[in-house]
Design an enzyme around this catalytic site. Structure first.
Site, PDB file in Angstrom:
ATOM      1  N   ALA A  14       0.830  -1.204   0.000  1.00 55.57           N
ATOM      2  CA  ALA A  14       0.000   0.000   0.000  1.00 55.57           C
ATOM      3  C   ALA A  14       0.866   1.256   0.000  1.00 55.57           C
ATOM      4  CB  ALA A  14      -0.934   0.001   1.209  1.00 55.57           C
ATOM      5  N   ARG A  38       4.106   1.422  -1.056  1.00 53.65           N
ATOM      6  CA  ARG A  38       4.924   1.474  -2.264  1.00 53.65           C
ATOM      7  C   ARG A  38       4.098   1.771  -3.513  1.00 53.65           C
ATOM      8  NH1 ARG A  38       6.895  -2.961  -1.462  1.00 53.65           N
ATOM      9  NH2 ARG A  38       5.837  -4.366  -2.905  1.00 53.65           N
ATOM     10  N   ARG A  50      -8.087  -4.292   9.092  1.00 52.99           N
ATOM     11  CA  ARG A  50      -8.950  -5.090   9.973  1.00 52.99           C
ATOM     12  C   ARG A  50      -8.792  -4.627  11.410  1.00 52.99           C
ATOM     13  NH1 ARG A  50      -7.449 -11.167   8.981  1.00 52.99           N
ATOM     14  NH2 ARG A  50      -5.382 -10.198   8.910  1.00 52.99           N
ATOM     15  N   TYR A 100     -12.239  -1.158   7.550  1.00 47.76           N
ATOM     16  CA  TYR A 100     -12.591  -1.105   6.133  1.00 47.76           C
ATOM     17  C   TYR A 100     -13.884  -0.322   5.896  1.00 47.76           C
ATOM     18  CZ  TYR A 100      -9.286  -5.057   5.672  1.00 47.76           C
ATOM     19  OH  TYR A 100      -8.178  -5.884   5.689  1.00 47.76           O
ATOM     20  N   HIS A 126     -10.777 -10.089  -2.498  1.00 52.06           N
ATOM     21  CA  HIS A 126     -11.001  -8.976  -3.420  1.00 52.06           C
ATOM     22  C   HIS A 126     -12.461  -8.864  -3.831  1.00 52.06           C
ATOM     23  CE1 HIS A 126      -6.599  -8.403  -5.025  1.00 52.06           C
ATOM     24  NE2 HIS A 126      -6.714  -8.193  -3.726  1.00 52.06           N
ATOM     25  N   LYS A 172      -3.035  -6.732  -8.024  1.00 53.31           N
ATOM     26  CA  LYS A 172      -3.080  -7.944  -8.846  1.00 53.31           C
ATOM     27  C   LYS A 172      -2.962  -9.194  -7.963  1.00 53.31           C
ATOM     28  CE  LYS A 172       1.219  -8.952  -8.042  1.00 53.31           C
ATOM     29  NZ  LYS A 172       1.596 -10.190  -7.329  1.00 53.31           N
ATOM     30  N   ARG A 195       1.824 -15.415   0.625  1.00 52.99           N
ATOM     31  CA  ARG A 195       1.836 -16.062  -0.685  1.00 52.99           C
ATOM     32  C   ARG A 195       1.934 -17.580  -0.585  1.00 52.99           C
ATOM     33  NH1 ARG A 195       6.117 -11.945  -3.494  1.00 52.99           N
ATOM     34  NH2 ARG A 195       6.881 -11.868  -1.346  1.00 52.99           N
ATOM     35  N   ASP A 246       0.823 -15.059  -8.005  1.00 57.97           N
ATOM     36  CA  ASP A 246       1.664 -13.918  -7.653  1.00 57.97           C
ATOM     37  C   ASP A 246       2.390 -13.333  -8.853  1.00 57.97           C
ATOM     38  OD1 ASP A 246       2.706 -12.214  -5.520  1.00 57.97           O
ATOM     39  OD2 ASP A 246       4.636 -13.142  -5.962  1.00 57.97           O
TER      40      ASP A 246
END
Length: 328
Positions: A13, A15, A35, A55, A76, A94, A164, A176
């Site tokens: 967020a 970067r 959260r 949120y 998402h 992404k 990941r 990823d």
């Protein structure tokens, strides 16, 4: 002024959104949500953002025009839907969503609510990628015989505890970095067919692919090999190679061009026909934000549009099925 609200207080967020927002005119990050609201407050305090909360606080903030989802792909669809129904535009980090079905739901919700939804394939807005695509399409390579894409993260980067590697969060190497490869192939050649795929899975969570090798067939019958990996060597790879009868193209640092991307086209006898190096000051995240500002202001089409990104996720699903894993 386009007000941006961020969901997720992780490093991406900062970067991908906070830092570039300070160099791009006409946009401002006005709220951060997590959260745990205290985590959002710490993020806001450190980066001098004007508002923080959970949120829902971001979605209800009237100053927010665009919500950036810096969240795992598994959520998402849920939060994009909520944001779109709250009257906000949405940029999803992404990949767009966990699979083709939920990606399509995001695009449908955007259409139903008269809002825009986008995917954060920031690299597409870097001038280097325009050069790469123009070179591929120029004919300088002659008839293309094979394409190879190797997007391998160094082996020491993705370690136990990294999101990941969490199947519950729709992790994995294809999700990823493989999604970038699929997106690029679609941009350069059109819709690919997945021929086969094999995966090395994670012992702790066999839903996770540590490395995937897929064979695709591009329009015109061009074979393409794609590797997406968390097991790269110390240097890793973000490389595309295109083998034509007249010349060969090699491009590096394709996912993040500002990290020293290069492009070279050479003939079989070693003659260099074209060579491009990138100015490291040219930032793909800033170009992405400028693009979103402009399309939201003018209503123009976008190469980051969610509807297009649905196709990328459907190919990702096909790769997982070809390797006998369930899509996310």
């Amino acid at each position: 002024m386009i007000g941006i609200g961020i969901l997720g207080a992780g490093g991406i967020a900062e970067r991908a959104m906070v830092e570039p927002s300070r160099t791009v005119d006409g946009v401002e990050v006005v709220a951060i949500g997590a959260r745990d609201p205290e985590r959002a407050r710490a993020f806001a305090d450190r980066l001098d953002l004007p508002a923080w909360g959970d949120y829902d606080a971001v979605l209800s903030d009237p100053r927010v025009d665009l919500v950036y989802l810096a969240l795992p792909p598994i959520v998402h669809a849920e939060w994009a839907t909520r944001a779109l129904e709250a009257g906000k535009h949405v940029l999803c980090e992404k990949p767009l969503s966990a699979n083709g079905t939920t990606a399509a739901a995001i695009a449908d919700t955007a259409d139903a609510n008269g809002r825009r939804a986008f995917v954060g394939f920031h690299y597409r807005l870097h001038p280097f990628i325009a050069e790469l695509l123009a070179t591929i399409g120029s004919g300088v390579l002659g008839d293309v015989r094979r394409v190879e894409v190797d997007f391998s993260i160094p082996h020491f980067v993705v370690k136990p505890g990294n999101i990941r590697l969490d199947g519950d969060l729709a992790g994995g190497a294809v999700m990823d970095v493989g999604c970038y490869a699929v997106d690029l192939l679609r941009a350069a050649w059109g819709e690919p067919e997945v021929v086969s795929a094999s995966m090395r899975t994670y012992d702790v969570d066999p839903r996770i692919d540590l490395q995937t090798d897929a064979e695709l067939l591009l329009p015109g019958g061009i074979p393409a090999a794609v590797r997406a990996s968390f097991l790269g060597d110390d240097a890793g790879a973000m490389e595309v190679r295109v083998f034509g009868v007249a010349a060969t193209l090699r491009a590096t640092s394709v996912i993040v061009p500002q990290w020293g991307a290069t492009l070279r086209v050479t003939t079989p006898d070693g003659t260099v026909l074209r060579e491009v190096a990138v100015d490291p000051a040219e930032n793909s995240y800033a170009r992405q934000l400028e693009h979103l500002r402009d399309v939201l202001t003018t209503g123009a089409d976008s190469i980051l549009d969610a509807r297009r990104a649905v196709g990328t996720m459907r190919v990702v699903d096909q790769i997982y099925r070809a390797a006998r894993l369930l899509p996310r």
